[in-house]
Each structure stands twice: as C-alpha cells, then as structure tokens.
Design a protein around this motif. Sequence first.
Motif, short mmCIF file in Angstrom:
data_model
loop_
_atom_site.label_atom_id
_atom_site.label_comp_id
_atom_site.label_asym_id
_atom_site.label_seq_id
_atom_site.Cartn_x
_atom_site.Cartn_y
_atom_site.Cartn_z
N ILE A 111 50.91 18.95 25.88
CA ILE A 111 49.52 19.43 25.84
C ILE A 111 49.26 20.50 26.90
N PHE A 112 49.69 20.25 28.13
CA PHE A 112 49.34 21.14 29.24
C PHE A 112 50.53 21.85 29.87
N ASN A 113 51.72 21.78 29.24
CA ASN A 113 52.92 22.40 29.81
C ASN A 113 53.20 21.89 31.23
N PHE A 114 52.98 20.60 31.41
CA PHE A 114 53.18 19.97 32.73
C PHE A 114 54.66 19.98 33.12
N THR A 115 54.90 20.27 34.39
CA THR A 115 56.25 20.15 34.95
C THR A 115 56.16 19.34 36.24
N PRO A 116 57.04 18.35 36.45
CA PRO A 116 56.92 17.48 37.62
C PRO A 116 57.31 18.16 38.93
N GLU A 117 58.01 19.29 38.86
CA GLU A 117 58.43 19.98 40.08
C GLU A 117 58.10 21.47 39.99
#
Length: 299
Positions: free
Chosen positions: A233-239
């Motif tokens: 949904i939000f192009n989330f990346t953990p790093e």
Amino acid sequence: MLANYLIGLREGLEAGLIVGILVAYLGKLGRRDLLGRLWIGIGIAVAISLGVGALLTWGPYAMTFQAQEILGGVLSLVAVAMVTWMIFWMATHGAGLSKELRSQMDAAIDRSWVAIVVLGALSVGREGVETALFVWANVSGGSDPVLGTLGAVLGILTAIGISWGISRGLVRINLSVFFTWTGVFLILVAAGVLAYGIGDLQEASVIPRGEPAYSLVGVIPPGSWMDTVLGGIFNFTPEPTWAQVIGWLVYVVVTVSLYLGVLHRRPKPAGRVASGSERVETSAAGLGTTLRAYSTNAS
C-alpha cells in the motif's frame, strides 16, 4: 492491491464523469450525431493508456541494471508529480469542471470534427496515462504485479458502474467527500512511491546511498504479513536511508499542509436552480447532479 484499487477507482471515476458530462451535453444540444467522433477520441485515449502501461512493463527489460534503476527512479518521481498535480487540480477545479467541459465542447463543435476527437482523447487520456504510470510505479515498489494490476482493473470497473449509476440517478455519492479523502490517502501512497524512487536513484549511484536511518526489521520482519501489507500500500521499507526518510517527511508535510489550505479556501457547497432540472453546485458533488440533469433533459 488496495492502493491500486483506489487509484483505479478515483481516476476511473474522474474519467467516467468527464465522459458522462460530454455525452449528456451532446444529447442536450441535440447533436448525438457527433457521439461517434467523441467515442473515437475516447478509444484513442484508452489505447494510448494501455500502450504506456505495456511500454513501462516490458520496455525496461532490454536495459542494463543501472539504466533500469535510473528509469524507475525518474518515472517514480514523474508519477508522484502527476498524481500530486491531479489531486490539487481536482480540489481547485472540481466545482467548475462541468462548465469547463461544456465550453470546450462548444468550441470543438465550432471548429471541426477533428477537434471533437482531440477533446475526447485529451479529456480521458490524461486520467489513463496517470493511472498507468502511478500503478506501474506502485507495483515496481514491491507490490505483487498480478494483484496490483487486478486491483487497478477492479477499481476502474467499479468506477464505470458508479458513473453509470450516477448518470441514471440510481447512485448518489458525495463526490466532494470522496475526492477529498482519497486525495489524502493518495498523498501518503505518493510519498511511498517518492521514497522508492529515491531508493532506485541511490541504487544507480545517482544519489549517494549512505547508511540506513533506522531499522524496523526486528518489529516488522521482511516477508511478514505486515511487511507485505505496508509495502503493497505505502511502499514501506524497514530500513530506509536518510534521503528516503527526509524525502518522505518533506513531501508529506508540505503537500498535506498545502492541500488542507486549498480545502479550507474552497467555497462551501451552495446551490441554485437553473433551467429545467439542472442544478449547478459549487462543489464536486454538483458534477453528478449536473450529469443526471443533462441525461434527463436529453432523454
């Protein structure tokens, strides 16, 4: 999939309202003989949009890795710019869209049949190209290509059904509220696409990469359901890198602030009775009312 569904729904609803207003207005003028030319223009717009989507999907495979990353980064930034412009354009021009389209149709009729084809192509083509570019950028950021494409298609089909229902008076929806809240949601989606584009440019060494600003791997492990949902949904990346974090924050703060300012200055809905059953309102919701009125008068 949800993000692409809402993208397809919003863009499709805009295109559907535009087509409905143009078709109904020609009917009101008694010029249904010109509908074929309008539909030719709309068909050209759909073909161009599909061509752009195909080119974005299969075109980069022949390029080097660095070239692909540069292209992906640049097109992601372009997609963010186009969607941001679309959000603000609808917020400021939604109230006068019906009047503007009628004026353009009057001018096209006075010129030639080619002008009507061009009007149909440009009116719908903008929405189609925006959809193709933004869905591609969102899918490239980590969403499942099949689910992402399916979500956009379902959104467009839903928009077609809603537009048809509005034109027949079967569906009533507060378009002003719809476009307002989807605008806020798309700003957050666009912020993720922006961060992804920055990451692509860093991978291509166009922008220095640097160290990650923080790590959420321990909280949201890669491949987990939460990582999949947020990434889709939000192009989330953990790093994320510092450039991605700063870009995301600056975009969200500036864009949301300006958007809320535009909404605050927007005229409050107010209606007046015009000829027949036509009602012109100073809000996006008036588009549906105008469309239903034209359809009634033309039938």
